[in-house]
Motif scaffolding. Structure first.
Motif, PDB file in Angstrom:
ATOM      1  N   LYS A 113       0.737  -1.156   0.016  1.00 50.13           N
ATOM      2  CA  LYS A 113       0.049   0.005  -0.113  1.00 50.13           C
ATOM      3  C   LYS A 113       0.982   1.200  -0.186  1.00 50.13           C
ATOM      4  N   PRO A 114       0.426   2.351  -0.362  1.00 51.26           N
ATOM      5  CA  PRO A 114      -0.822   2.568  -1.476  1.00 51.26           C
ATOM      6  C   PRO A 114      -0.634   1.784  -2.927  1.00 51.26           C
ATOM      7  N   ILE A 115      -1.858   1.419  -3.000  1.00 55.47           N
ATOM      8  CA  ILE A 115      -1.761   0.876  -4.622  1.00 55.47           C
ATOM      9  C   ILE A 115      -2.606   1.620  -5.526  1.00 55.47           C
ATOM     10  N   SER A 116      -2.479   1.417  -6.696  1.00 58.18           N
ATOM     11  CA  SER A 116      -3.384   1.953  -7.697  1.00 58.18           C
ATOM     12  C   SER A 116      -4.129   0.896  -8.307  1.00 58.18           C
ATOM     13  N   PRO A 117      -5.562   1.403  -8.460  1.00 57.40           N
ATOM     14  CA  PRO A 117      -6.588   0.343  -9.231  1.00 57.40           C
ATOM     15  C   PRO A 117      -6.067  -0.488 -10.150  1.00 57.40           C
ATOM     16  N   PRO A 118      -5.532   0.046 -11.176  1.00 54.74           N
ATOM     17  CA  PRO A 118      -5.066  -0.672 -12.224  1.00 54.74           C
ATOM     18  C   PRO A 118      -4.018  -1.911 -12.103  1.00 54.74           C
ATOM     19  N   ARG A 119      -2.900  -1.491 -11.290  1.00 62.62           N
ATOM     20  CA  ARG A 119      -2.278  -2.447 -10.857  1.00 62.62           C
ATOM     21  C   ARG A 119      -2.689  -3.560  -9.911  1.00 62.62           C
ATOM     22  N   TYR A 120      -3.654  -3.273  -9.386  1.00 59.39           N
ATOM     23  CA  TYR A 120      -4.382  -4.132  -8.198  1.00 59.39           C
ATOM     24  C   TYR A 120      -5.290  -4.939  -9.269  1.00 59.39           C
ATOM     25  N   VAL A 121      -6.006  -4.323 -10.000  1.00 60.73           N
ATOM     26  CA  VAL A 121      -6.708  -5.301 -10.923  1.00 60.73           C
ATOM     27  C   VAL A 121      -5.826  -6.443 -11.747  1.00 60.73           C
ATOM     28  N   ALA A 122      -4.994  -5.428 -12.240  1.00 61.27           N
ATOM     29  CA  ALA A 122      -3.822  -6.560 -13.066  1.00 61.27           C
ATOM     30  C   ALA A 122      -3.386  -7.900 -12.183  1.00 61.27           C
ATOM     31  N   ALA A 123      -3.034  -7.624 -11.008  1.00 65.48           N
ATOM     32  CA  ALA A 123      -2.515  -8.639 -10.304  1.00 65.48           C
ATOM     33  C   ALA A 123      -3.734  -9.728 -10.018  1.00 65.48           C
ATOM     34  N   VAL A 124      -4.773  -9.179  -9.749  1.00 62.81           N
ATOM     35  CA  VAL A 124      -5.983 -10.269  -9.753  1.00 62.81           C
ATOM     36  C   VAL A 124      -6.195 -11.040 -10.713  1.00 62.81           C
ATOM     37  N   LYS A 125      -6.180 -10.188 -12.027  1.00 70.30           N
ATOM     38  CA  LYS A 125      -6.466 -10.865 -13.339  1.00 70.30           C
ATOM     39  C   LYS A 125      -5.385 -12.093 -13.519  1.00 70.30           C
ATOM     40  N   LYS A 126      -4.077 -11.625 -13.098  1.00 72.78           N
ATOM     41  CA  LYS A 126      -3.054 -12.607 -13.432  1.00 72.78           C
ATOM     42  C   LYS A 126      -3.131 -13.907 -12.529  1.00 72.78           C
ATOM     43  N   LEU A 127      -3.499 -13.473 -11.162  1.00 67.88           N
ATOM     44  CA  LEU A 127      -3.691 -14.853 -10.379  1.00 67.88           C
ATOM     45  C   LEU A 127      -4.671 -15.541 -10.881  1.00 67.88           C
ATOM     46  N   LEU A 128      -5.857 -15.143 -11.376  1.00 67.03           N
ATOM     47  CA  LEU A 128      -6.976 -15.777 -11.612  1.00 67.03           C
ATOM     48  C   LEU A 128      -6.786 -16.521 -12.878  1.00 67.03           C
ATOM     49  N   GLY A 129      -5.848 -16.109 -13.638  1.00 70.96           N
ATOM     50  CA  GLY A 129      -5.476 -16.529 -15.132  1.00 70.96           C
ATOM     51  C   GLY A 129      -6.615 -15.999 -16.124  1.00 70.96           C
ATOM     52  N   ASP A 131      -8.055 -13.308 -18.938  1.00 71.79           N
ATOM     53  CA  ASP A 131      -7.719 -12.379 -20.128  1.00 71.79           C
ATOM     54  C   ASP A 131      -7.387 -11.069 -19.361  1.00 71.79           C
ATOM     55  N   ALA A 132      -6.288 -10.311 -19.923  1.00 73.64           N
ATOM     56  CA  ALA A 132      -5.775  -9.191 -19.541  1.00 73.64           C
ATOM     57  C   ALA A 132      -5.323  -8.146 -20.910  1.00 73.64           C
ATOM     58  N   THR A 133      -5.585  -7.330 -20.735  1.00 77.19           N
ATOM     59  CA  THR A 133      -4.743  -6.223 -21.803  1.00 77.19           C
ATOM     60  C   THR A 133      -3.586  -6.210 -21.700  1.00 77.19           C
ATOM     61  N   SER A 134      -2.730  -5.704 -22.925  1.00 77.72           N
ATOM     62  CA  SER A 134      -1.184  -5.963 -22.862  1.00 77.72           C
ATOM     63  C   SER A 134      -0.662  -4.916 -21.667  1.00 77.72           C
ATOM     64  N   GLU A 135      -1.499  -3.713 -21.278  1.00 79.17           N
ATOM     65  CA  GLU A 135      -1.009  -3.009 -20.116  1.00 79.17           C
ATOM     66  C   GLU A 135      -1.215  -3.840 -18.861  1.00 79.17           C
ATOM     67  N   GLU A 136      -2.302  -4.472 -18.871  1.00 78.42           N
ATOM     68  CA  GLU A 136      -2.566  -5.217 -17.522  1.00 78.42           C
ATOM     69  C   GLU A 136      -1.531  -6.198 -17.372  1.00 78.42           C
ATOM     70  N   LYS A 137      -1.365  -6.914 -18.541  1.00 81.22           N
ATOM     71  CA  LYS A 137      -0.320  -7.932 -18.378  1.00 81.22           C
ATOM     72  C   LYS A 137       1.155  -7.609 -18.124  1.00 81.22           C
ATOM     73  N   GLU A 138       1.526  -6.283 -18.445  1.00 77.68           N
ATOM     74  CA  GLU A 138       2.785  -5.684 -18.046  1.00 77.68           C
ATOM     75  C   GLU A 138       2.766  -5.303 -16.813  1.00 77.68           C
ATOM     76  N   MET A 139       1.609  -4.822 -16.224  1.00 71.53           N
ATOM     77  CA  MET A 139       1.740  -4.258 -14.782  1.00 71.53           C
ATOM     78  C   MET A 139       1.608  -5.479 -14.100  1.00 71.53           C
ATOM     79  N   ALA A 140       1.069  -6.597 -14.283  1.00 66.91           N
ATOM     80  CA  ALA A 140       1.053  -7.998 -13.601  1.00 66.91           C
ATOM     81  C   ALA A 140       2.304  -8.516 -13.456  1.00 66.91           C
ATOM     82  N   GLU A 141       3.111  -8.493 -14.432  1.00 72.57           N
ATOM     83  CA  GLU A 141       4.558  -9.166 -14.540  1.00 72.57           C
ATOM     84  C   GLU A 141       5.490  -8.237 -13.689  1.00 72.57           C
ATOM     85  N   GLN A 142       5.263  -6.720 -13.649  1.00 74.30           N
ATOM     86  CA  GLN A 142       6.085  -5.729 -12.946  1.00 74.30           C
ATOM     87  C   GLN A 142       5.812  -6.025 -11.331  1.00 74.30           C
TER      88      GLN A 142
END
Length: 173
Positions: A113-129, A131-142
């Motif tokens: 914390k603090p976290i941004s909504p896009p990074r948070y949602v990207a991490a959630v989508k990655k954990l759940l496998g 589909d994510a946008t290329s930007e979300e995939k990049e954020m999740a990888e980061q």
């Protein structure tokens, strides 16, 4: 592949404003969201309906996130639930030991914390496998790389840290 609307996330955090912030970020991304303010409430929620994923704060009154997680993984029905740790105590004496234990034995990734909504949602989508946008995939990888590096850094001697700092500053990777 499943869609966010088909997934239920349990958000566990003792701070109302943070819990509401995370709930809103997930709801806007299309997820179904349940909430709990401590480990006891979280266990009750899991008993009522097993979520697809849990967003878990570590430091909470009554029953901490670490205590909740230990109980969760003892139950065969719940042990498979992905957990994303969201904490403001990754580097202090209050949460460091629990975070290290949990990232070594379980979830592996966490957000500070603090976290941004896009990074948070990207991490959630990655954990759940999901589909994510290329930007979300990049954020999740980061997020994943940062978690892995932070865990490695915690166990590194001062001389190696100095060399790593110099490399990063010089960008001669």
């Amino acid at each position: 592949m499943n869609k966010p609307a088909e997934k239920t996330i349990l958000v566990v955090d003792d701070e109302d404003d943070i819990r509401n912030f995370l709930e809103l970020a997930l709801a806007e991304a299309g997820f179904r969201v349940k909430t709990a303010s401590d480990g006891f409430e979280a266990l009750e929620q899991v008993k009522k309906e097993i979520p697809d994923m849990i967003s878990l704060d570590l430091v909470m009154p009554k029953k901490s996130g670490a205590m909740f997680y230990r109980e969760l993984v003892k139950n065969k029905k719940w042990a498979h639930i992905p957990v994303l740790i969201v904490t403001g105590h990754a580097r202090d004496d209050i949460g460091r030991a629990d975070l290290k234990e949990l990232t070594m034995s379980g979830p592996g990734i966490y957000l500070e914390k603090p976290i941004s909504p896009p990074r948070y949602v990207a991490a959630v989508k990655k954990l759940l496998g999901l589909d994510a946008t290329s930007e979300e995939k990049e954020m999740a990888e980061q997020v994943t790389l940062q978690s892995e590096l932070k865990n490695l850094i915690d166990d590194t001697d001062a001389e190696t840290l100095r060399k790593l700092k110099k490399l990063l500053k010089d960008k001669n990777l």
